[in-house]
Design an enzyme around this catalytic site. Structure first.
Site, mmCIF file in Angstrom:
data_model
loop_
_atom_site.group_PDB
_atom_site.id
_atom_site.type_symbol
_atom_site.label_atom_id
_atom_site.label_comp_id
_atom_site.label_asym_id
_atom_site.label_seq_id
_atom_site.Cartn_x
_atom_site.Cartn_y
_atom_site.Cartn_z
ATOM 1 N N GLU A 92 102.333 21.424 12.330
ATOM 2 C CA GLU A 92 101.184 22.031 11.664
ATOM 3 C C GLU A 92 101.545 23.405 11.097
ATOM 4 O O GLU A 92 101.134 23.754 9.976
ATOM 5 C CB GLU A 92 100.029 22.153 12.668
ATOM 6 C CG GLU A 92 98.772 22.751 12.088
ATOM 7 C CD GLU A 92 97.677 22.884 13.135
ATOM 8 O OE1 GLU A 92 96.544 22.541 12.799
ATOM 9 O OE2 GLU A 92 97.955 23.336 14.263
ATOM 10 N N SER A 115 120.328 27.520 8.023
ATOM 11 C CA SER A 115 121.112 26.513 8.728
ATOM 12 C C SER A 115 120.443 26.122 10.038
ATOM 13 O O SER A 115 119.917 26.969 10.753
ATOM 14 C CB SER A 115 122.513 27.050 9.028
ATOM 15 O OG SER A 115 123.246 26.132 9.812
ATOM 16 N N ARG A 123 101.899 21.185 16.893
ATOM 17 C CA ARG A 123 101.589 22.538 16.415
ATOM 18 C C ARG A 123 102.723 23.081 15.552
ATOM 19 O O ARG A 123 102.484 23.776 14.562
ATOM 20 C CB ARG A 123 101.305 23.501 17.570
ATOM 21 C CG ARG A 123 99.995 23.243 18.275
ATOM 22 C CD ARG A 123 98.786 23.391 17.343
ATOM 23 N NE ARG A 123 97.613 22.810 17.957
ATOM 24 C CZ ARG A 123 97.057 21.648 17.618
ATOM 25 N NH1 ARG A 123 97.560 20.933 16.655
ATOM 26 N NH2 ARG A 123 96.011 21.189 18.228
#
Length: 149
Positions: free
Chosen positions: A93, A116, A90
């Site tokens: 995604e 960073s 996820r």
């Protein structure tokens, strides 16, 4: 493809944590470090100082041989494959769908640069909701502008 192989020290740490009935939040109170960072140490994505490793070993009642592994330089990353674990996927995604919009908004607010992952914190919070509890992930990284030469 399966997740990368879990190091033996990780299995040992997780088993000891489970046997003691501790959560990463409990260990946060003992170490004075964030629960996500402690989990990263368990999975060898971060390394502990000798003092931090000693606190982990004491809390989990493990022998001192674990200290050397907890203080060794970590191996970062999941590897070059698309993750198959549903929860980890996820996040992949999310970056597939929102990565370019997030990048554009960051550039509008900060200029040309990156966030960073070294000067960085990550917190996971539970937000109760009558429609179903929510997961709040807070990433906080220093802005690093690209330099011109």
């Amino acid at each position: 493809m399966p997740l990368p192989e879990i190091p033996p020290v990780t299995e040992k740490l997780l088993a000891a944590k489970k046997a003691k009935g501790l959560s990463f939040a409990d260990l946060e109170k003992i170490l004075g470090r964030d629960e996500v960072w402690i989990a990263a140490v368990f999975y060898r994505q971060s390394s502990a100082s000798v003092e931090e490793a000693k606190k982990i070993v004491a809390a989990l009642e493990l022998d001192d041989s674990v200290i050397e592994e907890l203080t060794a330089y970590p191996v970062k990353g999941l590897g070059p494959v698309v993750p198959t674990d549903p929860l980890i996927y996820r996040f992949y995604e999310i970056m597939q769908v929102y990565g370019l919009p997030i990048k554009e908004v960051i550039h509008e607010k900060f200029g040309d640069g990156i966030m960073s992952a070294i000067d960085f914190t990550l917190d996971v919070e539970k937000e109760e909701d009558p429609k179903g509890d929510r997961i709040k992930v807070i990433m906080n990284g220093k802005f690093l502008p690209y330099k011109k030469w």
